[in-house]
Design an enzyme around this catalytic site. Structure first.
Site, PDB file in Angstrom:
ATOM      1  N   GLU A  43       0.840  -1.197   0.000  1.00 27.29           N
ATOM      2  CA  GLU A  43       0.000   0.000   0.000  1.00 27.29           C
ATOM      3  C   GLU A  43       0.881   1.255   0.000  1.00 27.29           C
ATOM      4  OE1 GLU A  43      -2.925  -0.040   3.122  1.00 27.29           O
ATOM      5  OE2 GLU A  43      -3.879   1.797   2.409  1.00 27.29           O
ATOM      6  N   ASN A 191     -12.425  -1.471  -1.176  1.00 23.93           N
ATOM      7  CA  ASN A 191     -11.731  -2.064  -0.033  1.00 23.93           C
ATOM      8  C   ASN A 191     -12.450  -1.664   1.246  1.00 23.93           C
ATOM      9  OD1 ASN A 191      -9.225  -3.072   1.534  1.00 23.93           O
ATOM     10  ND2 ASN A 191      -9.402  -0.942   2.200  1.00 23.93           N
ATOM     11  N   GLU A 192     -12.671  -2.612   2.115  1.00 20.98           N
ATOM     12  CA  GLU A 192     -13.331  -2.338   3.398  1.00 20.98           C
ATOM     13  C   GLU A 192     -14.482  -1.335   3.213  1.00 20.98           C
ATOM     14  OE1 GLU A 192     -10.445  -1.683   6.587  1.00 20.98           O
ATOM     15  OE2 GLU A 192      -9.734  -3.729   6.355  1.00 20.98           O
ATOM     16  N   TYR A 260      -7.111  -9.111  11.238  1.00 19.55           N
ATOM     17  CA  TYR A 260      -5.813  -8.825  11.858  1.00 19.55           C
ATOM     18  C   TYR A 260      -5.777  -9.417  13.256  1.00 19.55           C
ATOM     19  CZ  TYR A 260      -4.572  -5.601   8.103  1.00 19.55           C
ATOM     20  OH  TYR A 260      -4.241  -5.062   6.890  1.00 19.55           O
ATOM     21  N   GLU A 315      -6.269  -9.378   3.488  1.00 20.48           N
ATOM     22  CA  GLU A 315      -5.465  -8.692   4.512  1.00 20.48           C
ATOM     23  C   GLU A 315      -5.457  -9.554   5.753  1.00 20.48           C
ATOM     24  OE1 GLU A 315      -6.085  -4.480   5.292  1.00 20.48           O
ATOM     25  OE2 GLU A 315      -6.555  -4.139   3.171  1.00 20.48           O
ATOM     26  N   GLN A 364       1.906  -6.187   5.598  1.00 24.44           N
ATOM     27  CA  GLN A 364       2.190  -5.836   4.224  1.00 24.44           C
ATOM     28  C   GLN A 364       3.638  -6.190   3.902  1.00 24.44           C
ATOM     29  OE1 GLN A 364       0.973  -1.906   3.030  1.00 24.44           O
ATOM     30  NE2 GLN A 364      -1.002  -2.027   4.100  1.00 24.44           N
TER      31      GLN A 364
HETATM   32  O1  AHR Z   1      -3.170  -2.660   6.156  1.00 25.15           O
HETATM   33  C1  AHR Z   1      -3.470  -1.455   6.752  1.00 25.15           C
HETATM   34  C2  AHR Z   1      -4.939  -1.088   6.613  1.00 25.15           C
HETATM   35  O2  AHR Z   1      -5.723  -2.001   7.312  1.00 25.15           O
HETATM   36  C3  AHR Z   1      -5.503  -1.125   5.227  1.00 25.15           C
HETATM   37  O3  AHR Z   1      -5.259   0.048   4.525  1.00 25.15           O
HETATM   38  C4  AHR Z   1      -6.971  -1.295   5.458  1.00 25.15           C
HETATM   39  O4  AHR Z   1      -7.610  -1.967   4.416  1.00 25.15           O
HETATM   40  C5  AHR Z   1      -7.023  -2.055   6.767  1.00 25.15           C
HETATM   41  O5  AHR Z   1      -7.916  -1.488   7.652  1.00 25.15           O
END
Ligand code: AHR
Length: 511
Positions: A43, A191-192, A260, A315, A364
């Protein structure tokens, strides 16, 4: 009396050390583990693109090809990275691709409002990214702007990058120095969308998705565009339900999912100075992936029995507080053996769900979150997570071998986790690879593997571990943690016996 005590102790020892068993049906399995499970994510965030991948076309201090760091490219080539997602993340829904083409000195600047409020000069744009993918030998995965863009803008991007015939966009591409189209199969539609991509309701996004998807076809050379809908946030099962219910499946090739591993969004904790309790909690959050993938898959199964639509975990990874002194908006964190354990266990989950999980992207690649590579000016290091990704390349495109795992517990306080995570595959040459993770922070775990359907005469392997769970590689000591030959596996008849060190990742090869 002494003898009785010894017998009781020996019995207790064997109980403690032989609770882990695997039954492996070595000739079974039908699902391919897609190499795309091993995808990455880059990103415009902190030092991922600028300083991480790209150091500027005129940089003479750091070896590069058209501004892209040679050391990073070489490192990533060894991972055989199958796809790379770009330009975000949240950034993607503020990105207007036409700002990033044409002469660099004429490109407009924008402010990266998501990540640190820095000025983005657009010097790394579509040509830079797609050429870099060719250099890496990886497939691009472009994330389209739905949140603040238009259908026309995204359709133009598809046409610009993939159309071989005569059209306004292919003409513009040629004027900018690229006659031949690139091969861009993977397209994310937003995205999201439930958050930074527009704070939409699932039903609203499903309608928007259909509108975009309608026009995202017909431009690619082979007409095969793989459209990925912005997916659920962790356990938002309703999101997946609505997308699968409301979007006709001929308009949809993949549904995303983001998860995450984070202790507490307001108090994430240090990436390196953590307690065993924090180690345990992060692993607990990571292992939740099993439930997430199973439950999202079950919903998808109800609407798509043939499993045509892929679950794309685009992600995932560990998220901690930024390194002290670094920009809070840059998400720069170190990477310890805890992250290696997290990665190994997560990839095992993906392998075991190969029928539905056919793509995933670790967040990432460079200098951001659970990175595989860290850079500091001309220096570069490979993180423990990098080594796991490298060790697991043996699973790319191999047939997933089903197994029955009975794991003992890793107990912490009043809570517990399974101590062992595992997956296995058979490659085109018939070699069987078994990846094992000992999640337990301090105990050796013995695993007995009962092999059915094959006779192995030899077993070799590599192990990644370190003395302490907090250990990591530094620019001064970049090879402190790296895989070494594993000597604690033996074979006798149909039984493999393995002794896994605490907090370790092991990959075995049996033939
Ligand atoms: O990876 C960091 C961020 O986490 C990304 O930009 C977003 O899609 C997610 O919330």
């Amino acid at each position: 009396m002494r003898r009785t005590i010894l017998i009781i102790l020996a019995f207790a020892w064997s109980l403690a050390h032989s609770q882990n068993t695997i039954t492996l049906n070595a000739d079974g399995g039908k699902d391919k583990i897609s190499k795309h499970i091993y995808g990455h994510f880059s990103e415009h965030l902190g030092k991922c693109i600028y300083e991480g991948f790209y150091v500027g076309d005129n940089n003479t201090a750091i070896p590069n090809v058209k501004g892209v760091r040679t050391d990073v490219v070489e490192a990533l080539k060894k991972l055989k990275i199958p796809n790379l997602r770009w330009p975000g993340g949240c950034f993607a829904d503020t990105y207007h691709w036409k700002d990033g083409i044409g002469p660099k000195d004429k490109r407009p600047t924008i402010v990266n409002t998501w990540w640190g409020g820095v000025t983005e000069d657009n010097s790394f744009g579509t040509h830079d990214f797609l050429d870099m993918c060719e250099l890496l030998g990886t497939e691009p995965y472009l994330s389209g702007n739905v949140g603040s863009g238009t259908v026309q803008e995204l359709t133009d991007w598809v046409q610009y990058t993939t159309f071989a015939g005569k059209s306004p966009m292919s003409k513009l591409r040629a004027e900018n120095g690229r006659e031949k189209p690139w091969n861009v199969k993977y397209w994310g539609i937003g995205n999201e969308a439930w958050g930074c991509g527009g704070n939409m309701k699932a039903e609203y996004y499903a309608s928007i998705y259909k509108q975009y998807s309608t026009f995202l076809t017909g431009w690619s050379n082979d007409n095969k565009i793989f459209r990925i809908a912005s997916g659920a946030n962790s356990s938002d099962y309703n999101w997946t339900e609505v997308l699968m219910r409301d979007i006709p499946h001929n308009m949809l090739e993949g549904v995303a999912l983001h998860h995450y591993s984070v202790i507490d969004w307001n108090k994430k904790g240090s990436a390196t100075a953590f307690t065993e309790e924090q180690y345990f909690t992060i692993l607990k959050k990571a292992l939740l992936m099993e439930e997430l993938v199973s439950r999202h898959s079950t919903i998808m199964d109800r609407y798509d029995k043939q499993k045509r639509v892929a679950l794309v975990v685009d992600e995932w990874g560990g998220w901690y507080d930024v390194e002290p002194g670094s920009n809070p908006g840059f998400l720069f964190q170190q990477n310890t053996i805890r992250d290696a354990v997290l990665a190994g266990a997560t990839l095992n989950i993906f392998n075991n769900h190969a029928d539905r999980v056919r793509m995933a992207n670790l967040a990432q690649t460079v200098n951001v979150l659970q990175a595989v590579v860290l850079t500091d000016k001309e220096k570069m290091l490979l993180t423990p997570t990098y080594h796991v990704m490298e060790m697991y390349t043996v699973h790319h495109e191999a047939t997933m071998i089903p197994m029955e795992l009975k794991s003992g517990d890793y107990v912490f306080g009043t809570d517990k986790l399974q101590a062992i995570s595992a997956s296995a595959s058979r490659d085109a040459q018939g070699l069987v690879h078994i990846s094992l993770v000992n999640i337990d922070a301090s105990k050796v775990q013995e695993v007995t593997i009962d092999v059915r359907g094959a006779k192995f005469s030899s077993v070799t392997g590599r192990v990644l571990t370190s003395d302490k769970i907090q250990d990591y590689n530094t620019f001064d000591q970049p090879s402190k943690i790296k895989p070494v030959t594993f000597k604690d596996a033996s074979i006798s008849g149909n039984t493999l016996k393995v002794k896994l060190p605490p907090h370790s990742v092991v990959v075995l090869e049996a033939k």
